[in-house]
Motif scaffolding. Structure first.
Motif, PDB file in Angstrom:
ATOM      1  N   ARG A  53       0.844  -1.216   0.000  1.00 51.68           N
ATOM      2  CA  ARG A  53       0.000   0.000   0.000  1.00 51.68           C
ATOM      3  C   ARG A  53       0.874   1.259   0.000  1.00 51.68           C
ATOM      4  N   THR A  54       0.509   2.199  -0.853  1.00 51.13           N
ATOM      5  CA  THR A  54       1.165   3.498  -0.918  1.00 51.13           C
ATOM      6  C   THR A  54       0.283   4.535  -0.219  1.00 51.13           C
ATOM      7  N   GLY A  68      -3.452   3.979  -1.196  1.00 51.80           N
ATOM      8  CA  GLY A  68      -4.056   4.126   0.127  1.00 51.80           C
ATOM      9  C   GLY A  68      -5.148   5.158   0.187  1.00 51.80           C
ATOM     10  N   ARG A  69      -5.097   6.136  -0.692  1.00 55.94           N
ATOM     11  CA  ARG A  69      -6.139   7.175  -0.673  1.00 55.94           C
ATOM     12  C   ARG A  69      -7.452   6.646  -1.242  1.00 55.94           C
ATOM     13  N   THR A  70      -7.356   5.794  -2.257  1.00 59.20           N
ATOM     14  CA  THR A  70      -8.565   5.253  -2.879  1.00 59.20           C
ATOM     15  C   THR A  70      -9.411   4.467  -1.881  1.00 59.20           C
ATOM     16  N   TYR A  71      -8.738   3.694  -1.041  1.00 60.60           N
ATOM     17  CA  TYR A  71      -9.477   2.826  -0.118  1.00 60.60           C
ATOM     18  C   TYR A  71      -9.815   3.502   1.212  1.00 60.60           C
ATOM     19  N   MET A 107       3.736  14.719   1.810  1.00 63.67           N
ATOM     20  CA  MET A 107       2.581  15.380   1.207  1.00 63.67           C
ATOM     21  C   MET A 107       1.455  14.374   0.937  1.00 63.67           C
ATOM     22  N   GLY A 108       1.835  13.158   0.573  1.00 63.71           N
ATOM     23  CA  GLY A 108       0.824  12.116   0.396  1.00 63.71           C
ATOM     24  C   GLY A 108       0.098  11.815   1.687  1.00 63.71           C
ATOM     25  N   ILE A 109       0.852  11.746   2.782  1.00 58.68           N
ATOM     26  CA  ILE A 109       0.216  11.563   4.087  1.00 58.68           C
ATOM     27  C   ILE A 109      -0.742  12.727   4.363  1.00 58.68           C
ATOM     28  N   GLY A 110      -0.314  13.922   3.979  1.00 58.06           N
ATOM     29  CA  GLY A 110      -1.166  15.092   4.173  1.00 58.06           C
ATOM     30  C   GLY A 110      -2.492  14.970   3.434  1.00 58.06           C
ATOM     31  N   CYS A 111      -2.472  14.364   2.252  1.00 56.72           N
ATOM     32  CA  CYS A 111      -3.718  14.146   1.504  1.00 56.72           C
ATOM     33  C   CYS A 111      -4.666  13.223   2.268  1.00 56.72           C
ATOM     34  N   ASP A 115      -8.471  14.045   3.768  1.00 55.36           N
ATOM     35  CA  ASP A 115      -9.680  13.238   3.545  1.00 55.36           C
ATOM     36  C   ASP A 115     -10.344  12.841   4.864  1.00 55.36           C
ATOM     37  N   ILE A 116      -9.543  12.529   5.862  1.00 58.90           N
ATOM     38  CA  ILE A 116     -10.118  12.166   7.163  1.00 58.90           C
ATOM     39  C   ILE A 116     -10.864  13.362   7.751  1.00 58.90           C
ATOM     40  N   LYS A 117     -10.246  14.510   7.682  1.00 56.51           N
ATOM     41  CA  LYS A 117     -10.885  15.710   8.240  1.00 56.51           C
ATOM     42  C   LYS A 117     -12.145  16.062   7.477  1.00 56.51           C
TER      43      LYS A 117
END
Length: 216
Positions: A53-54, A68-71, A107-111, A115-117
């Motif tokens: 997972r990325t 990881g963002r898709t799921y 920055m990916g973690i920031g994305c 989404d969580i927020k």
């Protein structure tokens, strides 16, 4: 009862170092299982680890489902409400085919945090507490993965600083897994059973330090 989602890659899935993605430690040996045992019955610990997972990248070889963002969104909705989301990703972003510097991995973690927020799967539609965990640095020798992770070990040693800066700027909780564990020499980027035990125990202390009582 409080709920925590542990969202990560193969080191959350519990893949045994030097083995294939279907060979993993047992539920009570993986760090989310250790976290569950340490936090006690007042916590519901949800494991969501996937090998490869990325943070935000479709993998052209292993598949788009590694993004990881898709799921993340359906996962959050499935398990809401959530009091805490722990994210430990980043190692797979360092594969040479993505060619990303540590700052862009952050920055990916920031994305994901965005989404969580935005989805706000916490109690009453609130934003849950979020903890960013920097994965332990890779060993210099990653065995047969050398070509796939070319240049990655050096970059991996910079992730903790980038993630901590991100966490500070977004007012998130942060934990550096490299402060308590190292990757196994068996393959250079997975953690062994003892490291799972140490990490789960340390994260339980970090969850406690957020300030809520185990009895509420």
């Amino acid at each position: 009862m409080r709920s925590v989602l542990c969202y990560g890659d193969s080191n959350t899935h519990g893949q045994i170092p030097g083995r294939g993605p279907l060979e993993r430690y047992g539920p009570e040996e993986r760090w989310p299982g250790i976290l569950r045992s340490q936090l006690g019955p007042d916590w519901y610990v949800i494991e969501e680890g996937l090998s490869g997972r990325t943070t935000v990248h479709d993998d052209p070889i292993e598949g788009a489902h590694k993004n990881g963002r898709t799921y993340l969104r359906p996962c959050l909705q499935s398990h809401a409400t959530l009091d805490l989301v722990i994210i430990m990703l980043g190692t797979n972003d360092l594969k040479i085919r993505f060619n990303k510097p540590p700052s862009e991995v952050a920055m990916g973690i920031g994305c994901l945090v965005y989404d969580i927020k935005e989805l706000a799967p916490g109690p009453g539609g609130s934003t849950p507490e979020i903890m960013i965990v920097a994965p332990p640095p890779m060993q210099d020798d990653v065995k047969e993965w050398k070509s796939i992770f070319a240049g990655a070990p050096e970059k991996s040693r910079l992730l903790a600083l980038e993630f901590e800066v991100l966490a500070d700027s977004l007012e998130l909780h942060f934990f550096d897994a490299g402060s308590v564990v190292s990757c196994s020499e068996a393959d250079g980027f997975h953690i062994d059973a003892e490291a799972h035990r140490l990490l789960g125990t340390a994260l339980a202390r970090a969850v406690d330090a957020i300030g809520w009582s185990r009895s509420t």
